[in-house]
Design a protein around this motif. Structure first.
Motif, PDB file in Angstrom:
ATOM      1  N   ALA A   1       0.791  -1.229   0.000  1.00 42.19           N
ATOM      2  CA  ALA A   1       0.000   0.000   0.000  1.00 42.19           C
ATOM      3  C   ALA A   1       0.828   1.286   0.000  1.00 42.19           C
ATOM      4  CB  ALA A   1      -0.961  -0.018   1.191  1.00 42.19           C
TER       5      ALA A   1
ATOM      6  N   ASP B   1       1.216   3.928   7.440  1.00 42.04           N
ATOM      7  CA  ASP B   1       2.169   2.838   7.633  1.00 42.04           C
ATOM      8  C   ASP B   1       3.405   3.290   8.404  1.00 42.04           C
ATOM      9  OD1 ASP B   1       2.907  -0.044   6.497  1.00 42.04           O
ATOM     10  OD2 ASP B   1       4.673   1.201   6.178  1.00 42.04           O
TER      11      ASP B   1
ATOM     12  N   ALA C   1      -2.035  -5.499   5.912  1.00 41.48           N
ATOM     13  CA  ALA C   1      -2.447  -4.138   5.530  1.00 41.48           C
ATOM     14  C   ALA C   1      -1.637  -3.668   4.328  1.00 41.48           C
ATOM     15  CB  ALA C   1      -2.259  -3.191   6.705  1.00 41.48           C
ATOM     16  N   ARG C   2      -0.355  -3.966   4.330  1.00 37.04           N
ATOM     17  CA  ARG C   2       0.487  -3.567   3.205  1.00 37.04           C
ATOM     18  C   ARG C   2       0.100  -4.278   1.919  1.00 37.04           C
ATOM     19  NH1 ARG C   2       6.846  -2.926   4.903  1.00 37.04           N
ATOM     20  NH2 ARG C   2       6.663  -0.822   5.759  1.00 37.04           N
TER      21      ARG C   2
ATOM     22  N   GLU D   1      -8.029   0.423  -0.761  1.00 36.70           N
ATOM     23  CA  GLU D   1      -7.702   1.364   0.302  1.00 36.70           C
ATOM     24  C   GLU D   1      -8.588   1.139   1.523  1.00 36.70           C
ATOM     25  OE1 GLU D   1      -7.173   6.167   1.095  1.00 36.70           O
ATOM     26  OE2 GLU D   1      -7.816   5.425  -0.863  1.00 36.70           O
TER      27      GLU D   1
ATOM     28  N   GLN E   1      -7.121  -1.714   3.421  1.00 41.79           N
ATOM     29  CA  GLN E   1      -5.860  -1.266   4.019  1.00 41.79           C
ATOM     30  C   GLN E   1      -6.121  -0.494   5.307  1.00 41.79           C
ATOM     31  OE1 GLN E   1      -4.012   1.202   1.063  1.00 41.79           O
ATOM     32  NE2 GLN E   1      -3.979  -0.434  -0.466  1.00 41.79           N
TER      33      GLN E   1
END
Length: 541
Positions: free
Chosen positions: A168, A444, A477-478, A483, A486
């Motif tokens: 992401a 992140d 999540a990455r 979106e 994420q």
């Protein structure tokens, strides 16, 4: 400023400080009369708070080191300064596309950039810079280690990055990929541990710049200053009122820093003075104090691998004992209470994570529930001894924790000692004062970048938080394709982390910076160090 004038000023200030220390009364530093604007042949003087440990963009990690990189090198992407946004936009990259798998990024590189050596910047330099980062595995290498499958130059000005999985924040992280001159480093490589690349130019770049940025490295005194001089061949060109010579000078004594600015010897000073100092400077003729909402976290990570903060109950007791009102209003001034590790202005901050407030009854109950109940409880508290604001934190914490029966051993140190202590759990104190700016424009940065197990060993991660579930959520999540997915995962990670009280989350402090009123076009976007790109400033006499 004139260096000769500055030397006289520092000598006067030193004598004044000695008189103050030895006498019974207060002494006011004497300063020479200074012009309200710099002379035509003067350079720009920025006063920093800490020394620069490295000028190698593969090893930089903090504000002053990013400052050197952003002035000597060009990154692949840049915050969108023109629109007052931290969103990443192409810079050395001219444009890019992403395939349907969200794993292949094809980037077109600008054809008009020349390194300071005279070599043309090409796709091969971008590939070399990325591979060098990952191989050396320091600084911001953790952004791409385990993520990148390959980087290839498919022609002179096209780079294809292939990722192992969707990632992401990939484009956002490329604001930290500064491009080095591969031909220059290869020509100056020494024997080393990196196969055909030798030492990857580590010895050479430790003392020399190898970039295409707006400034050349003129001189570096590791214990005092760095001098920059304009690279006349810079691809973005130069205007008459831009800064052509600049010096970053490290001075830690707050009174000296203020005096240099007020006198006109310094043109701009750092963000680390006590808030009261900026309030004082606001009323000073000829001085501007910029105040901006920050994407920064002021916190005290608690070492979860060391007694007594290895017990969640002790960590809760400490968190509930802190007088947040005094910290926010009297020490930090005009700052927002932190709600966990992610600054509240960053998209993706969880609305379910709330600021902790002081509650002495909860604090005492938590301590009584700990495995250390009934025993003498003592914690070590590390802070920058020469920083006035951090000294105030140390006094506040010692007073607050004494109210619940915890003794605080204060450890005033230098920044180098903080980063060294952060490398291992057994050398990391129970609590440390850390101010952590957003490293790249994505949530992140303050989730994976602080609490994933791969990020350990940095000053950011002095909690030594280890949790397999959080690791997996941040990894997922990455990789998430949308979106929405994420952000859902990033928010979940925040909720799990804060439930374990790995830190005292104090504030998202207001960002202060002070400068003379002839300095124009200062722009703070929230991304660490980027506001100190001297190229973006102008002098209006």
């Amino acid at each position: 400023m004139k260096i000769s004038n500055l030397k006289k000023m520092l000598a006067i200030l030193t004598v004044s400080t000695i008189i103050t220390a030895c006498g019974t009364g207060a002494a006011t530093p004497t300063t020479p009369n200074a012009p309200t604007t710099p002379a035509a042949d003067d350079g720009f003087l920025y006063v920093a708070q800490q020394l620069v440990g490295t000028i190698d963009p593969a090893q930089i990690k903090d504000e002053t080191e990013v400052l050197t990189a952003i002035n000597l090198y060009d990154p692949l992407f840049y915050p969108d300064m023109e629109n007052d946004s931290m969103a990443p936009v192409p810079f050395v990259a001219e444009s890019y596309t992403v395939d349907d798998s969200a794993k292949v990024y094809t980037m077109k590189i600008r054809k008009d950039i020349t390194f300071q050596s005279g070599n043309k910047l090409k796709a091969a330099d971008v590939v070399y810079s990325m591979e060098r980062m990952i191989a050396i595995n320091k600084g911001f290498a953790w952004l791409w280690s385990g993520v990148l499958d390959s980087a290839k130059a498919t022609d002179e000005y096209t780079v294809v990055f292939t990722l192992k999985n969707p990632y992401a924040p990939f484009v956002s992280t490329l604001t930290q990929l500064f491009i080095v001159d591969s031909e220059l480093l290869k020509a100056n490589k020494a024997a080393g541990d990196f196969g055909d690349n030798g030492d990857y130019g580590l010895a050479y770049i430790a003392e020399n710049a190898a970039g295409s940025g707006p400034y050349k490295l003129a001189k570096w005194d590791r214990q005092s200053y760095i001098d920059f001089v304009a690279f006349e061949g810079y691809w973005r060109g130069w205007k008459d009122n831009q800064i052509k010579k600049a010096q970053m000078l490290t001075i830690t004594e707050e009174a000296t820093v203020k005096t240099l600015l007020v006198s006109g010897e310094a043109d701009m000073i750092h963000q680390w003075l006590a808030v009261s100092a900026y309030q004082e400077l606001k009323s000073t003729s000829g001085v501007v104090v910029a105040e901006d909402p920050s994407a920064k976290l002021q916190y005290f990570p608690m070492n979860m691998q060391k007694a007594p903060t290895d017990d969640i109950n002790v960590r809760q007791a400490i968190a509930y004992a802190i007088d947040y009102t005094t910290a926010l209003e009297d020490i930090l001034g005009n700052s927002v209470a932190a709600a966990g590790a992610v600054p509240v202005v960053v998209p993706g901050a969880s609305e379910n994570v709330k600021p902790v407030t002081r509650d002495l009854e909860k604090a005492k109950a938590a301590l009584a529930a700990s495995k250390y109940a009934g025993k003498e409880v003592k914690v070590t508290f590390m802070y920058l001894g020469e920083n006035a604001q951090q000294r105030q934190f140390a006094q506040l914490v010692a007073a607050n924790l004494s109210e619940i029966g915890i003794t605080v051993e204060q450890m005033p140190v230098s920044w180098a000692q903080v980063t060294e202590a952060a490398s291992k759990p057994d050398t990391t104190p129970n609590l440390t004062v850390i101010s952590d700016s957003l490293k790249y424009p994505h949530v992140d940065s303050h989730t994976y970048g602080i609490y994933h197990s791969s990020a350990k060993g940095s000053y950011r991660s002095m909690s030594w938080f280890l949790d397999a579930e959080v690791d997996q959520i941040l990894t997922d999540a990455r990789k998430a394709a949308t979106e929405e997915e994420q952000m859902s995962l990033y928010k979940k990670s925040q909720e799990l982390v804060t439930a374990k009280f790995p830190a005292v989350y104090l504030a998202n402090p207001t960002h202060y910076l002070a400068y003379r009123d002839y300095v124009k076009d200062y722009n703070y976007t929230g991304l660490m160090g980027y506001d100190l790109a001297f190229y973006g400033l102008t002098i209006q006499k």
